[in-house]
Design a protein around this motif. Structure first.
Motif, PDB file in Angstrom:
ATOM      1  N   PRO A 117      -7.745  68.820  80.988  1.00 40.36           N
ATOM      2  CA  PRO A 117      -8.576  68.073  81.946  1.00 40.36           C
ATOM      3  C   PRO A 117      -9.838  68.872  82.300  1.00 40.36           C
ATOM      4  N   ASN A 118     -10.963  68.199  82.256  1.00 40.97           N
ATOM      5  CA  ASN A 118     -12.210  68.880  82.588  1.00 40.97           C
ATOM      6  C   ASN A 118     -13.141  67.927  83.327  1.00 40.97           C
ATOM      7  N   ASP A 119     -14.306  68.436  83.666  1.00 40.32           N
ATOM      8  CA  ASP A 119     -15.251  67.650  84.450  1.00 40.32           C
ATOM      9  C   ASP A 119     -15.871  66.501  83.669  1.00 40.32           C
ATOM     10  N   THR A 120     -15.765  66.510  82.358  1.00 35.34           N
ATOM     11  CA  THR A 120     -16.327  65.424  81.562  1.00 35.34           C
ATOM     12  C   THR A 120     -15.701  64.104  81.960  1.00 35.34           C
ATOM     13  N   PHE A 121     -14.372  64.079  82.078  1.00 37.06           N
ATOM     14  CA  PHE A 121     -13.696  62.848  82.466  1.00 37.06           C
ATOM     15  C   PHE A 121     -13.824  62.596  83.961  1.00 37.06           C
ATOM     16  N   ARG A 122     -13.865  63.638  84.769  1.00 40.84           N
ATOM     17  CA  ARG A 122     -13.963  63.472  86.224  1.00 40.84           C
ATOM     18  C   ARG A 122     -15.273  62.778  86.596  1.00 40.84           C
ATOM     19  N   ASN A 123     -16.332  63.077  85.882  1.00 39.82           N
ATOM     20  CA  ASN A 123     -17.636  62.491  86.172  1.00 39.82           C
ATOM     21  C   ASN A 123     -17.880  61.190  85.419  1.00 39.82           C
ATOM     22  N   MET A 124     -16.888  60.741  84.698  1.00 39.60           N
ATOM     23  CA  MET A 124     -17.022  59.516  83.919  1.00 39.60           C
ATOM     24  C   MET A 124     -17.008  58.304  84.860  1.00 39.60           C
ATOM     25  N   PRO A 125     -18.111  57.550  84.934  1.00 36.15           N
ATOM     26  CA  PRO A 125     -18.171  56.438  85.883  1.00 36.15           C
ATOM     27  C   PRO A 125     -17.222  55.287  85.540  1.00 36.15           C
ATOM     28  N   LYS A 126     -16.840  55.182  84.302  1.00 38.60           N
ATOM     29  CA  LYS A 126     -15.966  54.092  83.858  1.00 38.60           C
ATOM     30  C   LYS A 126     -14.556  54.597  83.551  1.00 38.60           C
ATOM     31  N   LEU A 127     -14.098  55.567  84.306  1.00 38.71           N
ATOM     32  CA  LEU A 127     -12.777  56.148  84.066  1.00 38.71           C
ATOM     33  C   LEU A 127     -11.678  55.092  84.189  1.00 38.71           C
ATOM     34  N   GLY A 128     -11.787  54.235  85.173  1.00 34.19           N
ATOM     35  CA  GLY A 128     -10.795  53.168  85.349  1.00 34.19           C
ATOM     36  C   GLY A 128     -10.768  52.225  84.154  1.00 34.19           C
ATOM     37  N   GLU A 129     -11.950  51.855  83.662  1.00 35.20           N
ATOM     38  CA  GLU A 129     -12.011  50.964  82.507  1.00 35.20           C
ATOM     39  C   GLU A 129     -11.414  51.639  81.263  1.00 35.20           C
ATOM     40  N   TYR A 130     -11.608  52.942  81.143  1.00 34.42           N
ATOM     41  CA  TYR A 130     -11.031  53.675  80.020  1.00 34.42           C
ATOM     42  C   TYR A 130      -9.500  53.643  80.106  1.00 34.42           C
ATOM     43  N   LEU A 131      -8.966  53.825  81.308  1.00 33.85           N
ATOM     44  CA  LEU A 131      -7.510  53.757  81.481  1.00 33.85           C
ATOM     45  C   LEU A 131      -6.989  52.358  81.162  1.00 33.85           C
ATOM     46  N   LEU A 132      -7.775  51.340  81.466  1.00 37.17           N
ATOM     47  CA  LEU A 132      -7.394  49.968  81.124  1.00 37.17           C
ATOM     48  C   LEU A 132      -7.368  49.789  79.611  1.00 37.17           C
ATOM     49  N   GLN A 133      -8.379  50.312  78.917  1.00 36.38           N
ATOM     50  CA  GLN A 133      -8.423  50.209  77.459  1.00 36.38           C
ATOM     51  C   GLN A 133      -7.232  50.905  76.814  1.00 36.38           C
ATOM     52  N   CYS A 134      -6.819  52.005  77.416  1.00 30.78           N
ATOM     53  CA  CYS A 134      -5.692  52.766  76.881  1.00 30.78           C
ATOM     54  C   CYS A 134      -4.345  52.214  77.348  1.00 30.78           C
ATOM     55  N   LYS A 135      -4.385  51.114  78.090  1.00 30.98           N
ATOM     56  CA  LYS A 135      -3.193  50.428  78.587  1.00 30.98           C
ATOM     57  C   LYS A 135      -2.351  51.290  79.531  1.00 30.98           C
ATOM     58  N   VAL A 136      -3.032  52.165  80.265  1.00 30.63           N
ATOM     59  CA  VAL A 136      -2.367  52.967  81.288  1.00 30.63           C
ATOM     60  C   VAL A 136      -2.206  52.124  82.549  1.00 30.63           C
ATOM     61  N   ILE A 137      -3.240  51.330  82.845  1.00 33.60           N
ATOM     62  CA  ILE A 137      -3.205  50.428  83.994  1.00 33.60           C
ATOM     63  C   ILE A 137      -3.586  49.037  83.519  1.00 33.60           C
ATOM     64  N   ASP A 138      -3.210  48.030  84.319  1.00 32.40           N
ATOM     65  CA  ASP A 138      -3.605  46.663  83.979  1.00 32.40           C
ATOM     66  C   ASP A 138      -4.851  46.286  84.796  1.00 32.40           C
ATOM     67  N   GLU A 139      -5.313  45.061  84.640  1.00 33.99           N
ATOM     68  CA  GLU A 139      -6.559  44.651  85.291  1.00 33.99           C
ATOM     69  C   GLU A 139      -6.444  44.661  86.811  1.00 33.99           C
ATOM     70  N   LYS A 140      -5.306  44.279  87.336  1.00 33.15           N
ATOM     71  CA  LYS A 140      -5.126  44.284  88.790  1.00 33.15           C
ATOM     72  C   LYS A 140      -5.117  45.709  89.329  1.00 33.15           C
ATOM     73  N   GLN A 141      -4.508  46.608  88.593  1.00 31.50           N
ATOM     74  CA  GLN A 141      -4.505  48.011  89.017  1.00 31.50           C
ATOM     75  C   GLN A 141      -5.904  48.610  88.889  1.00 31.50           C
TER      76      GLN A 141
END
Length: 185
Positions: A117-141
């Motif tokens: 884990p590093n600051d590259t992902f921490r500063n990623m403005p679309k981190l939530g959308e990336y987690l959605l793409q990876c199927k970690v969370i769904d759209e409601k989450q």
């Protein structure tokens, strides 16, 4: 001073107070109906807005849990350290709860790339959308994730934010449950 000048000056002096009293009398019922909705009114209604958004978010999460057939998150599952922090500083508890969500999200997102884990992902403005793409969370989450981020930003940047402990506890509970889900995905 003649009688007409005296009456004119008297009307000028009494006009605004009489108008204000008349408005209060005429709007008494609607005003009384609004009082239970107000908890505390602060600068630019920021505090009231935050409390309403936390309540709406909590209801949304409970509806999602009910829809999935899961039980609603309980305060017992929330980190006791964060709940203890609420008593000292509601703002600090909210910021720490968000850091828990963000840390879980960054850790999981980094694991897909085989990186630490590093600051590259921490500063990623679309981190939530990336987690959605990876199927970690769904759209409601994702909506909950984004709303928690917005509320955290309000708490971090507001000058005079005096939140109730219940609102802060609700935020901490929601954030801890989302962080737990992200870590377990």
């Amino acid at each position: 001073m003649d009688a007409l000048t005296f009456i004119s000056e008297l009307i000028k002096a009494v006009a605004w107070p009489v108008t204000a009293i008349a408005l209060v009398v005429l709007l008494r019922k609607p005003i009384v109906e609004l009082i239970p909705l107000l908890r505390r009114l602060k600068y630019k209604e920021l505090e009231l807005e935050f409390a309403q958004e936390v309540s709406e978010l909590k209801a949304e999460v409970e509806a999602i849990a009910k829809e999935k057939g899961e039980e609603a998150p309980s305060i017992a599952s929330t980190s006791s350290n964060l709940l203890n922090l609420v008593a000292f500083s509601t703002r600090a508890a909210i910021l720490e709860a968000w850091l828990e969500v963000e840390t879980a999200a960054v850790t999981v997102a980094s694991s897909f790339w085989g990186q630490s884990p590093n600051d590259t992902f921490r500063n990623m403005p679309k981190l939530g959308e990336y987690l959605l793409q990876c199927k970690v969370i769904d759209e409601k989450q994702l909506a909950v994730f984004n709303k928690l981020r917005q509320l955290r930003n309000k708490a971090a940047h507001a000058q005079d934010l005096d939140l109730s402990e219940n609102d802060a506890r609700s935020y901490v509970q929601l954030a801890s449950d989302l962080a737990k889900h992200i870590r377990e995905a």
